[in-house]
Design a protein around this motif. Structure first.
Motif, PDB file in Angstrom:
ATOM      1  N   PRO A  31       0.838  -1.210   0.000  1.00  0.00           N
ATOM      2  CA  PRO A  31       0.000   0.000   0.000  1.00  0.00           C
ATOM      3  C   PRO A  31       0.870   1.255   0.000  1.00  0.00           C
ATOM      4  CG  PRO A  31      -0.602  -1.516   1.788  1.00  0.00           C
ATOM      5  CD  PRO A  31       0.681  -2.015   1.225  1.00  0.00           C
ATOM      6  N   LEU A  32       0.339   2.347  -0.544  1.00  0.00           N
ATOM      7  CA  LEU A  32       1.009   3.644  -0.454  1.00  0.00           C
ATOM      8  C   LEU A  32       1.082   4.059   1.013  1.00  0.00           C
ATOM      9  CD1 LEU A  32      -1.060   5.402  -3.267  1.00  0.00           C
ATOM     10  CD2 LEU A  32       1.408   5.031  -3.416  1.00  0.00           C
ATOM     11  N   THR A  33       2.163   4.722   1.406  1.00  0.00           N
ATOM     12  CA  THR A  33       2.213   5.314   2.741  1.00  0.00           C
ATOM     13  C   THR A  33       1.355   6.587   2.732  1.00  0.00           C
ATOM     14  OG1 THR A  33       4.092   6.735   2.222  1.00  0.00           O
ATOM     15  CG2 THR A  33       4.603   4.496   2.999  1.00  0.00           C
ATOM     16  N   PRO A  34       1.021   7.116   3.898  1.00  0.00           N
ATOM     17  CA  PRO A  34       0.212   8.353   3.906  1.00  0.00           C
ATOM     18  C   PRO A  34       0.871   9.491   3.116  1.00  0.00           C
ATOM     19  CG  PRO A  34       0.208   7.349   6.083  1.00  0.00           C
ATOM     20  CD  PRO A  34       1.186   6.555   5.265  1.00  0.00           C
ATOM     21  N   SER A  35       2.168   9.660   3.215  1.00  0.00           N
ATOM     22  CA  SER A  35       2.767  10.779   2.466  1.00  0.00           C
ATOM     23  C   SER A  35       2.807  10.472   0.967  1.00  0.00           C
ATOM     24  CB  SER A  35       4.155  11.145   3.008  1.00  0.00           C
ATOM     25  OG  SER A  35       5.000  10.024   2.997  1.00  0.00           O
ATOM     26  N   GLN A  36       2.959   9.204   0.599  1.00  0.00           N
ATOM     27  CA  GLN A  36       2.868   8.843  -0.827  1.00  0.00           C
ATOM     28  C   GLN A  36       1.447   9.073  -1.342  1.00  0.00           C
ATOM     29  OE1 GLN A  36       4.303   4.811  -0.671  1.00  0.00           O
ATOM     30  NE2 GLN A  36       6.466   5.405  -0.913  1.00  0.00           N
ATOM     31  N   GLU A  37       0.452   8.771  -0.505  1.00  0.00           N
ATOM     32  CA  GLU A  37      -0.946   9.044  -0.886  1.00  0.00           C
ATOM     33  C   GLU A  37      -1.123  10.525  -1.224  1.00  0.00           C
ATOM     34  OE1 GLU A  37      -3.723   7.552  -1.487  1.00  0.00           O
ATOM     35  OE2 GLU A  37      -3.776   5.613  -0.451  1.00  0.00           O
ATOM     36  N   ARG A  38      -0.520  11.377  -0.409  1.00  0.00           N
ATOM     37  CA  ARG A  38      -0.659  12.820  -0.660  1.00  0.00           C
ATOM     38  C   ARG A  38       0.011  13.214  -1.972  1.00  0.00           C
ATOM     39  NH1 ARG A  38      -0.146  12.913   4.974  1.00  0.00           N
ATOM     40  NH2 ARG A  38       2.119  13.228   4.907  1.00  0.00           N
ATOM     41  N   ILE A  39       1.146  12.586  -2.267  1.00  0.00           N
ATOM     42  CA  ILE A  39       1.837  12.899  -3.526  1.00  0.00           C
ATOM     43  C   ILE A  39       0.982  12.464  -4.723  1.00  0.00           C
ATOM     44  CG2 ILE A  39       3.856  12.319  -4.939  1.00  0.00           C
ATOM     45  CD1 ILE A  39       5.442  12.187  -2.221  1.00  0.00           C
ATOM     46  N   VAL A  40       0.405  11.274  -4.641  1.00  0.00           N
ATOM     47  CA  VAL A  40      -0.457  10.791  -5.729  1.00  0.00           C
ATOM     48  C   VAL A  40      -1.671  11.709  -5.896  1.00  0.00           C
ATOM     49  CG1 VAL A  40      -2.049   8.925  -6.376  1.00  0.00           C
ATOM     50  CG2 VAL A  40       0.304   8.386  -5.690  1.00  0.00           C
ATOM     51  N   ALA A  41      -2.227  12.173  -4.778  1.00  0.00           N
ATOM     52  CA  ALA A  41      -3.384  13.076  -4.854  1.00  0.00           C
ATOM     53  C   ALA A  41      -3.010  14.378  -5.559  1.00  0.00           C
ATOM     54  CB  ALA A  41      -3.917  13.364  -3.449  1.00  0.00           C
ATOM     55  N   GLY A  42      -1.717  14.702  -5.558  1.00  0.00           N
ATOM     56  CA  GLY A  42      -1.274  15.946  -6.182  1.00  0.00           C
ATOM     57  C   GLY A  42      -0.836  15.805  -7.628  1.00  0.00           C
TER      58      GLY A  42
END
Lengths: 376, 376
Positions: A31-42
């Motif tokens: 799974p993506l980490t929380p900070s990777q999730e934020r990068i993908v959202a951007g």
């Protein structure tokens, strides 16, 4: 019967994309980490940033963030000798094409992932296998005279073996003396700090003609949004830029900005978390297999795959592979990694560790149960 | 002096990425339409959708949306004979590799983009040029006996020439009789409705061994987030799947979902808008050059590039290219497209039309002014 022999490893991996529990391919699927999730959202913001900015500037920024972050401060960023490719395999094939214009014979590390010998052979090159221990011994390996290039994967897939800095220096100097090109596939570098000495500094100092392949594709679960990088030396006489230009104008600057942000995040703890996930999954697999006939090989390996082995009384790897597929579990049998002597891989399978811990646990339990059924 | 001869077209295009007004490469660089903007804004949702769904399902959906939307209803979706590649050039090289295992000589359309002959030659293939008019005449072209494959780009780059359906049927049958493979590069298909007859139906009906390359990369300004597709026939005896497996496991399912959404949008008016933009830019260029020595060639062309030509008293294309670069304008000189007889391109340059109207206007004005300076 499920066909195994004659299938490439990638062909077997592609079966695993369809169903069942996939610990087959070495691509990152945790799974993506929380900070990777934020990068993908951007990503839409990265898209608009890429629209606004010159491509060269975006590319250099991404290459710098990625390569400096894994110790490669002397990589030739901004010189025209470092190109961004769709993938490390695309870069690999450019090296194969360029080498074929210069030599008939390449010494290649043994074992290694089978698409490397396949791509080299498809360019008409004859291959001479070089075992890992000959590369990191006290002397550079003795090679037949017609060998025009040495190709080394470090960290190596599937073993996790790393070419230490002094051995790389020795190998580079010996290649320089013999007029051989030294090609280095460092795709798993970011997973192993022992491989993060500055390879470019060593290669340039040796006077060897060299090419290095780097890869973002083994690190982050970005669903194949990735790039490979191909660099070569100032004195390296290989038409690598021609090979590049025939295949692409440029990779996506959106992907480059994504790599830039993920590399930054890596420096802020992302790499530490990745290394811990892989180490934890390796230990978990070892613990789940404890007491049975299977065990995790290569205890020193840090890369996102683990080899699992068993004694000579057990079945061969192709049989085990088929039995596991029957139980819904996809691994890789190791014969094809041993491209010159497949029999050396007949008591080995490879299990991917770039997965959620629960998936590795499930895979480990299936492996342990299967091995118990052997009644050895 | 700026070097031109000996440079590949892609090498010249990469210069244009750095500065000045770039109407050099044929990649789509116009602004996103409002509905395309919404699709790009939704990429994070596509990412999460791709995480949830099986890869095969995503891939088939994207291939269906894209290929059915441009008339290719008999494309072999879901058969294992249609693979998604990083780009059309990656697919092209897989075809080159597979052909090299079967024949020594390929008949190739002339002119065409120079990376096609380059990739074929890099696999050791000898090339025989076939002019467009020999492909769409009343008879299939007469070819030397050792030709083992015919390679046709339709619509062709840079001319916009299209192989009509009856001529494709004739060519396919003649290749079938002679035991030749017919390879078709249809990368610009979506730009020209005249090329949207079902090529797969014709090829399968003919009994020929065939391969077709399709491409999403010429259509939408998605900053190289794109895919090429490579299909082949049930009776086609070429190791294309092996060549594919050596290069990649899969393209990004995020990119496939992006293609799916953009193809859907194409059907809802996106393709109509694209065709109008290109036609409008072609007419604009023609009008801006009117009255001077330069004129737009290929008035029937519908693809996103235009050839511009001038009389024999004018300078050669390499000189014009250098003069234009001096004025900050990047085009392509056409010599390298005429890969067998470069002199045929010496009074031709290529101007990209997949741009904002204002950019084409600016380029047209520089061209007109330059040509006025010739004092012909």
């Amino acid at each position: 019967m499920l066909s195994v022999s004659g299938s490439s490893l990638t062909h077997l991996e592609s079966r695993a994309l369809r169903d069942g529990l996939n610990v087959s391919d070495g691509h990152p699927r945790m799974p993506l980490t929380p900070s990777q999730e934020r990068i993908v959202a951007g990503i839409p913001d990265l898209f608009h940033e890429a629209l606004r900015r010159p491509f060269d500037e975006v590319e250099e920024q991404a290459q710098r963030a990625f390569l400096h972050g894994i110790g490669q401060r002397r990589a030739p960023i901004g010189t025209g000798r470092l190109v961004s490719c769709y993938s490390s395999s695309t870069a690999m094939d450019m090296v194969a094409r360029a080498l074929a214009g210069r030599t008939s014979t390449v010494a290649l590390i043994h074992p290694t992932f089978d698409n490397i010998p396949d791509l080299l052979r498809a360019r008409g090159l004859r291959l001479v296998p070089v075992p890992e221990h000959e590369l990191d011994g006290d002397h550079a390996p003795q090679l037949p005279e017609d060998v025009g290039a040495v190709f080394v994967t470090t960290p190596n897939n599937p073993t996790g073996w790393v070419l230490p800095a002094p051995a790389m220096a020795r190998l580079a100097k010996s290649c320089a003396r013999a007029g051989r090109v030294l090609a280095v596939d460092a795709c798993f570098r970011a997973q192993d700090p022992r491989a993060q000495y500055d390879a470019y500094e060593i290669l340039e100092a040796s006077g060897v003609e060299w090419a290095v392949i780097e890869d973002s594709g083994k690190l982050w679960p970005t669903l194949e949004l990735k790039a490979g990088f191909l660099a070569w030396g100032e004195g390296t006489d290989l038409p690598l830029l021609d090979a590049f230009n025939d295949v692409l104008l440029s990779v996506s600057p959106v992907v480059l900005l994504l790599i830039d942000r993920l590399a930054e995040d890596g420096g802020r703890g992302g790499y530490r978390d990745l290394h811990q996930l892989i180490a934890g999954n390796r230990a978990l697999l070892r613990d789940l297999l404890a007491g049975g006939p299977m065990l995790v090989a290569d205890p020193e390996s840090r890369i996102s795959v683990a080899r699992v082995t068993w004694g000579p009384a057990g079945p061969d790897a192709d049989t085990v592979y088929r039995e596991l597929v029957g139980r819904g579990l996809h691994v890789l049998p190791c014969g094809p990694f041993h491209w010159a002597r497949p029999a050396e891989g007949r008591r080995l399978i490879r299990v991917a560790l770039g997965r959620d811990r629960a998936e590795v646990a499930a895979a480990g339990r299936v492996l342990a149960e299967t091995a118990r059924g052997w009644n050895l």
